[in-house]
Design an enzyme around this catalytic site. Structure first.
Site: not given
Length: 317
Positions: A192, A288, A297
């Protein structure tokens, strides 16, 4: 006030009369749908009942904390009154009615301040990522490469890569051949915001990619194309087609649950953490920006530990 389903003391309160004015305003001046008005009448009837139960009979007595406590009551429920706890989505809907009512009261000069405007709806419960047990992941990978033809070789290479490095599906289909280094067993992913990261790739995934590059991709490449994963016409594999590859493999593997490419990404992260990987390393592998995103998680692995403890420890109960 009629139709609220509340007791007579509530119906006789000054707040009830103001609620009636508000509902009339919604119906006549705002042209609100009948279902909307019915929903607001039910929600505000419950709000009236709550205020009276706290000894509040005038809207001017209500404070911001009273509104917040009302949301707590909704979440808690009232067993004696036969009221089940409300879900966060239902509480948020009720708050819309309450805030609208207080805004109307302030605008009409019934009260000086709108005490509900700063009250936020409850945060929805954090949904844990869905991951698959290792044996189910392996079954999917095996079923993807069950045949030895170009598309089967491509499908096996794609799914092996997704699970091996936790790539997003958009990152995987955007790969070019030059992004894979089979000698150093690494892949360059573009995440991203255009951020790049180089992550390791496991041996089985490299073997599957090698097989695809040698025996599969040349048969699909009708002309020179940089894309790693090609469709039957020689173009870059689309997101929808990649999704279908996984769905078909999961079906052949006998899984009776919905499996998406993101499921493999979740499984990658969960299995790493279960194996003892540091959460910050997993953060880098997933791409991330913040470790906070990855820490969801850890909730999965903690829940797994609780289950194991509860079933295995003689003094767990």
């Amino acid at each position: 006030m009629t139709g609220t389903g509340v007791s007579d003391p509530v119906a006789a309160s000054a707040t009830a009369e103001q609620v009636t004015r508000y509902l009339d305003h919604l119906t006549v001046e705002r042209g609100a749908a009948t279902n909307t008005v019915t929903s607001y009448r039910r929600d505000l009837g419950r709000y009236e009942h709550y205020l009276v139960s706290r000894g509040i009979t005038a809207l001017s007595e209500v404070t911001e904390n009273d509104v917040r406590e009302f949301l707590v009551e909704l979440r808690r429920g009232d067993r004696d009154a036969g009221q089940a706890p409300l879900a966060d989505s239902s509480i948020a809907r009720t708050l819309v009615a309450v805030r609208g009512f207080h805004k109307f009261a302030a605008a009409e000069g019934i009260v000086v301040d709108d005490v509900a405007h700063a009250v936020a709806p409850p945060r929805p419960a954090r949904r844990l990522p869905k991951s698959l047990p290792i044996d189910e992941v392996l079954a999917i990978l095996e079923s993807a490469g069950a045949a030895d033809h170009p598309r089967a070789l491509r499908d096996r290479a794609l799914l092996e890569l997704l699970y091996s490095c936790g790539a997003r599906i958009s990152e995987a289909i955007a790969l070019d051949v030059d992004d894979i280094d089979t000698e150093t067993r690494a892949v360059r992913l573009r995440g991203k915001g255009g951020k790049e990261r180089v992550v390791p790739v496991g041996g089985p995934a490299i073997d599957a990619i090698d097989a695809y590059l040698v025996r599969g991709r040349p048969a699909l490449a009708s002309r020179a194309k940089p894309a790693l994963f090609l469709n039957a016409r020689g173009g870059r594999l689309s997101r929808q087609s990649a999704w279908q590859v996984l769905s078909d493999a999961a079906q052949r593997a006998g899984l009776d649950k919905a499996v998406s490419p993101h499921t493999l990404r979740h499984s990658f992260a969960t299995h790493l953490l279960d194996g003892g990987a540091d959460v910050r390393v997993v953060q880098e592998l997933l791409g991330h920006a913040s470790v906070t995103t990855t820490q969801v998680y850890t909730l999965v692995t903690v829940n797994t530990m609780r289950e194991v403890y509860a079933t295995a420890h003689p003094r767990a109960r």
